[in-house]
Design an enzyme around this catalytic site. Sequence first.
Site, mmCIF file in Angstrom:
data_model
loop_
_atom_site.group_PDB
_atom_site.id
_atom_site.type_symbol
_atom_site.label_atom_id
_atom_site.label_comp_id
_atom_site.label_asym_id
_atom_site.label_seq_id
_atom_site.Cartn_x
_atom_site.Cartn_y
_atom_site.Cartn_z
ATOM 1 C CG ASP A 95 -0.163 0.088 2.539
ATOM 2 O OD1 ASP A 95 0.872 -0.571 2.661
ATOM 3 O OD2 ASP A 95 -0.594 0.836 3.447
ATOM 4 C CG HIS A 141 -1.305 -7.165 -1.852
ATOM 5 N ND1 HIS A 141 -2.579 -7.316 -2.334
ATOM 6 C CD2 HIS A 141 -1.329 -6.042 -1.096
ATOM 7 C CE1 HIS A 141 -3.340 -6.329 -1.891
ATOM 8 N NE2 HIS A 141 -2.604 -5.539 -1.135
ATOM 9 C CG ASP A 182 3.668 -15.795 -6.863
ATOM 10 O OD1 ASP A 182 3.489 -14.590 -6.541
ATOM 11 O OD2 ASP A 182 4.501 -16.144 -7.722
ATOM 12 C CD GLU A 231 0.701 -5.632 1.897
ATOM 13 O OE1 GLU A 231 -0.242 -6.219 2.449
ATOM 14 O OE2 GLU A 231 0.789 -4.398 1.829
HETATM 15 O O1 9MR Z 1 2.550 -6.712 8.966
HETATM 16 C C1 9MR Z 1 1.240 -6.607 9.469
HETATM 17 C C2 9MR Z 1 0.817 -7.947 10.018
HETATM 18 O O2 9MR Z 1 1.606 -8.292 11.120
HETATM 19 C C3 9MR Z 1 -0.649 -7.901 10.400
HETATM 20 O O3 9MR Z 1 -1.069 -9.179 10.778
HETATM 21 C C4 9MR Z 1 -1.481 -7.406 9.221
HETATM 22 C C5 9MR Z 1 -2.961 -7.319 9.499
HETATM 23 O O4 9MR Z 1 -3.238 -6.368 10.447
HETATM 24 O O5 9MR Z 1 -1.033 -6.146 8.821
HETATM 25 C C6 9MR Z 1 0.304 -6.166 8.379
HETATM 26 O O6 9MR Z 1 0.680 -4.918 8.038
HETATM 27 C C7 9MR Z 1 0.122 -4.356 6.863
HETATM 28 C C8 9MR Z 1 -0.354 -2.978 7.268
HETATM 29 O O7 9MR Z 1 -1.454 -3.100 8.132
HETATM 30 C C9 9MR Z 1 -0.660 -2.089 6.100
HETATM 31 N N1 9MR Z 1 0.421 -2.062 5.162
HETATM 32 C C10 9MR Z 1 0.751 -3.396 4.677
HETATM 33 C C11 9MR Z 1 1.231 -4.247 5.816
HETATM 34 C C12 9MR Z 1 1.779 -5.581 5.366
HETATM 35 O O8 9MR Z 1 0.820 -6.512 5.030
#
Ligand code: 9MR
Length: 564
Positions: A148, A491, A536, A545
């Site tokens: 994001d 992602h 993937d 992601e």
């Molecule tokens: O890295 C984060 C992971 O530990 C959490 O479980 C998840 C869901 O809350 O969110 C991940 O962080 C994301 C963040 O909220 C927004 N930017 C992308 C991050 C990576 O997935």
Amino acid sequence: MNTLSPIRVNMLGYLPDYPKNVVLLSDDELSVFDGKGTVIKTFKGIDLKFDEASGDNVASVDLGDLPEGNYTLKSGSVTRNITVKKDAYRDVTNALIKGLYYQRCGCALEEKHAGKYTHGACHMAPASEWENNEVKKSVIGGWHDAGDYGKYVGPGAVTVAHMLYAYLLFPEGCSDDLNIPETGNGIPDILNEARWELEWILKMQRDDGAFYHKLTKARFAPFIMPEDDKKPEYLMPVSHCATEAAIAVLALGARVYKKYDEAFALKMLDAAVKGWKWVEANPEFKPYIQPEGVITGYYGDWSDKDERFWAACELFASTGDEKYKTKAERVYKDAKDPEIIKKESENNPFLERMKKWNPNFEIPLGLDVVQFGWADVTGLGCLCCLFEIKQKGGAILYDEIKEDFLKKSAAVLNLVKNSGYGTALAPDKYVWGSILPIMGHAMAMIIDWKLTGNIEMRNGAFNQLQYALGLNALDLSFVTGFGERRVMNPHHRPSGSDGIEEPVPGLISGGPNGGMNYPETKERLKGTPPAKCYLDELPSADTNEIAIYWNSPAIFVAACFNKF
Ligand code: 9MR
Ligand code: ZN
């Protein structure tokens, strides 16, 4: 049908004087052919064992001494090529650092540095405070957090810290030739890149010393290029965790950049000290609670003990002021006091939320010294105590922290020994972004090795780098652009919208997630063992992601083994 190769290898090759483990899923005799096609070794009587995390029956075999060169492995009718070379991890270490350059916000990525991944300047408009739209600020810069376009102070601080400690511990593993805009300015490129984020963190400080938790829109952008993402950005409320993580990394930065740019170093130290004054004036921890209407990354936490400990350690290392030492020691000791812990669990709104997700959650006793992620930063404080402060002849509970650390790192090594693939993660710990605990555990073993000289620890850590490069249950390299079978559809908004088939290079995928947070993932992978809960595919943020703070511990580990 399992069509993956029964020979799993480190796809980028092996180092001449390190173990050369391959993982076999077949008990057929294994032959090793040299470059001329002559059999030089055979391994018979391969004993497969059940690996719980993957559900595979596997054997990890060390091929032993092999001089530099190309080799072919043959098991039954299957062959696979490997190489042994001194600089096996040079390109990937550089790429992991440069991966952060591709995440830069507030500037164009020019073709001379970004090649075909060029794009226009993004997120240039001033932001307003979410709580008071009248307050506007220009906060250009930083890195996009992940797939994001949000920018979050805590995760950014942790990312920079991994990089600065990589540089402090393994300067020879960090190249100075990344072809980023600052290359050639006399400052190591890993520091040039980290500075991009530090400058932004400085801008995220409010006049009273506190730091905003994050700078995002109200919701995530669709899959568009960053320069097309024009919805307004907001400064979300300040938080203790963000403030203390920022203080810590700025105090650390003040030491690291001093010999290159004294003014910048001083600016960081002043900001860190000012931040600490805010903490002193607001000692009672308040968890960040996501404002209504905001659905970007939460990065919430039930406690700031770890951030406060880390901040106090770094401030002591940078200023020598005893008040920080006293505070760090107090926080570390209090965390082991059951009475204090009990009090902490009362009236903690974030804890209430966590208990809804996980009714069994209990506050652990003592800080967890082998944690290096955005949620628990204790390990970064330990790095400061065990190396930086120690080197200066000072101490923050040196013996106690070392003892606690070696106990935990021994448990980490046991995870490696209990895993068929040698992966430092318990089967039930494959969370969203499992690459973080895996690389964090590698960091823990590296630190143990540095403290004790125990080669088993070094090898255990090395195996986690190999996990990322193909020695795993998915026969996949998790680093974009590297390995014969590699992540192709992360992602990641730019990779998903630039029209280029290969994703942006040098980004590491979060990897398998046994928790399968998305219903779609659950439905498709029902019954799959945790180390294989991975898709993937672009929509699968819960398994595929990328994130800056997943790249950065991988940078630390790769830089450690980047020797030639
Ligand atoms: O890295 C984060 C992971 O530990 C959490 O479980 C998840 C869901 O809350 O969110 C991940 O962080 C994301 C963040 O909220 C927004 N930017 C992308 C991050 C990576 O997935
Ligand atoms: Zn941007």
